[in-house]
Scaffold this motif. Structure first.
Motif, short mmCIF file in Angstrom:
data_model
loop_
_atom_site.label_atom_id
_atom_site.label_comp_id
_atom_site.label_asym_id
_atom_site.label_seq_id
_atom_site.Cartn_x
_atom_site.Cartn_y
_atom_site.Cartn_z
N GLY A 295 0.84 -1.20 -0.08
CA GLY A 295 0.09 0.08 0.01
C GLY A 295 0.79 1.31 -0.15
N GLN A 296 0.13 2.22 -0.09
CA GLN A 296 0.90 3.75 0.01
C GLN A 296 -0.04 4.56 0.72
N VAL A 297 0.61 5.54 1.70
CA VAL A 297 -0.17 6.37 2.41
C VAL A 297 0.12 7.82 1.88
N ASP B 184 -1.32 12.24 1.15
CA ASP B 184 -2.19 13.24 1.76
C ASP B 184 -3.40 13.62 0.78
N ARG B 185 -3.98 14.70 1.04
CA ARG B 185 -5.22 14.93 0.24
C ARG B 185 -4.70 15.38 -1.38
N LYS B 186 -3.69 15.98 -1.35
CA LYS B 186 -3.15 16.38 -2.59
C LYS B 186 -2.06 15.23 -3.41
N GLY B 187 -2.40 13.88 -2.61
CA GLY B 187 -1.70 12.75 -3.38
C GLY B 187 -0.04 12.65 -3.13
N PHE B 188 0.47 13.54 -2.17
CA PHE B 188 1.92 13.42 -1.94
C PHE B 188 2.16 12.34 -0.83
N PRO B 189 3.18 11.60 -1.08
CA PRO B 189 3.38 10.54 -0.04
C PRO B 189 3.89 10.92 1.20
N LEU B 190 3.29 10.24 2.42
CA LEU B 190 3.67 10.53 3.62
C LEU B 190 4.86 9.32 4.03
N SER B 191 6.03 9.90 4.57
CA SER B 191 6.97 9.01 4.88
C SER B 191 6.73 8.62 6.69
N ASN B 192 7.25 7.47 7.04
CA ASN B 192 7.26 7.29 8.59
C ASN B 192 5.96 7.32 8.97
N ALA B 193 5.00 7.22 8.31
CA ALA B 193 3.40 6.82 8.77
C ALA B 193 3.25 5.37 9.29
N SER B 194 2.64 5.34 10.53
CA SER B 194 2.58 4.07 11.17
C SER B 194 1.21 3.41 10.59
N ALA C 183 -10.30 -0.79 5.90
CA ALA C 183 -10.71 -2.24 5.72
C ALA C 183 -9.91 -2.71 4.49
N ILE C 184 -9.53 -4.08 4.52
CA ILE C 184 -8.73 -4.51 3.39
C ILE C 184 -9.73 -4.91 2.37
N ARG C 185 -10.64 -6.01 2.70
CA ARG C 185 -11.51 -6.37 1.68
C ARG C 185 -11.08 -7.08 0.55
N GLY C 186 -10.24 -7.88 0.64
CA GLY C 186 -9.51 -8.74 -0.19
C GLY C 186 -8.67 -8.21 -1.28
N ARG C 187 -8.28 -6.96 -1.12
CA ARG C 187 -7.45 -6.29 -2.21
C ARG C 187 -5.92 -6.56 -1.88
N ASP C 188 -5.21 -6.83 -2.99
CA ASP C 188 -3.64 -6.72 -2.40
C ASP C 188 -2.95 -5.59 -2.68
N PHE C 189 -3.50 -4.14 -3.02
CA PHE C 189 -2.82 -3.15 -2.93
C PHE C 189 -3.87 -1.91 -2.46
N VAL C 190 -3.46 -1.16 -1.49
CA VAL C 190 -4.49 -0.09 -0.96
C VAL C 190 -3.73 1.01 -1.16
N ARG C 191 -4.48 2.26 -1.27
CA ARG C 191 -4.25 3.83 -1.19
C ARG C 191 -4.74 4.22 -0.44
N ILE C 192 -4.25 4.91 0.61
CA ILE C 192 -4.88 5.36 1.89
C ILE C 192 -4.57 6.91 2.07
N MET C 193 -5.58 7.58 1.99
CA MET C 193 -5.47 9.09 2.24
C MET C 193 -5.80 9.54 3.27
N LEU C 194 -4.93 10.51 4.03
CA LEU C 194 -5.05 11.18 5.31
C LEU C 194 -5.57 12.45 5.17
N ASP C 195 -6.35 13.06 6.16
CA ASP C 195 -6.54 14.31 6.14
C ASP C 195 -6.04 15.07 7.30
N THR C 196 -5.54 16.41 7.09
CA THR C 196 -5.02 16.99 8.19
C THR C 196 -5.84 17.20 9.38
N VAL C 197 -5.52 17.46 10.56
CA VAL C 197 -6.21 17.65 11.63
C VAL C 197 -6.57 19.26 11.94
#
Length: 227
Positions: A138-140, A142-152, A193-207
């Motif tokens: 997977g890849q984490v 932000d809302r603009k599509g920029f990767p977030l390093s060291n995300a847990s 949730a994984i739901r059977g997928r083998d690649f997920v792209r997870i987008m995070l919002d700022t607080v």
């Protein structure tokens, strides 16, 4: 340009007529030529590669330009893949290609000429690790599509997980129905949730930052005698 190592000899040349030094020279030249051919294989070249939020076709085109590798693919399959953001320095073309494709549903095979052919990836559920389940990449971002390093990336209910690399990528092992809990400083924590997928792209919002309310009353003159 022609170089004659020995003067021409009339009739058939005997093997013993060529000195051992010349045979050694031929051997060294042949070995050097063979080694040079191996080192120049396109997939083994080391390159610097940087793309930001481009289509997979554009990323593959850039890799093909800097490496000279022949990359064959189905345009319709490639057009359905997510956009690519990747920054790598002094890595082999093979490694760069693997990092690109890990964000997609495609895999590659090498042909006899040193090129690659892209094809749909087989289901990762076939790659079982004991009783844990299958591998998920997977890849984490932000809302603009920029990767977030060291995300847990924590597997909910388990004692293991992963941390994203400089390109926001991660890999872990899950089972059907498991949930990934993704957190990053300054971002909202997300359960995915994984739901059977083998690649997920997870987008995070700022607080959102909430400022405390202050009431300014101004200055007052206080009579000391009234204290």
């Amino acid at each position: 340009m022609r170089f004659d190592l020995l003067p021409p000899v009339a009739g058939r040349v005997k093997r013993g007529a060529i000195s051992p030094a010349v045979w050694l020279l031929f051997f060294l030249l042949s070995a050097a030529s063979s080694l040079s051919a191996q080192e120049t294989r396109p997939l083994d070249k080391r390159v610097n590669f940087s793309t930001k939020n481009v289509s997979l076709q554009e990323a593959l085109g850039a890799l093909r330009t800097i490496s000279g590798a022949a990359i064959s693919f189905n345009y319709e399959e490639v057009a359905r893949q997510p956009r690519i953001t990747l920054h790598l320095t002094n890595e082999t073309v093979r490694y760069v290609l693997e990092k690109i494709l890990v964000q997609t549903s495609l895999q590659y095979i090498e042909d006899d000429n040193g090129g690659v052919i892209l094809s749909p990836r087989r289901n990762r559920k076939d790659q079982v690790r004991g009783s844990l389940g299958f591998i998920v990449d997977g890849q984490v971002v932000d809302r603009k599509g920029f990767p977030l390093s060291n995300a847990s990336v924590q597997v909910v209910g388990e004692k293991y997980g992963a941390t994203t690399d400089a390109n926001g990528l991660f890999r872990t092992v899950v089972n059907e129905g498991m949930v990934l809990r993704v957190s990053y400083l300054g971002m909202k924590t997300v359960d995915h949730a994984i739901r059977g997928r083998d690649f997920v792209r997870i987008m995070l919002d700022t607080v959102p930052i909430v400022m405390n309310d202050y009431v300014v009353t101004g200055y007052q003159n206080i009579d000391p005698s009234g204290c």
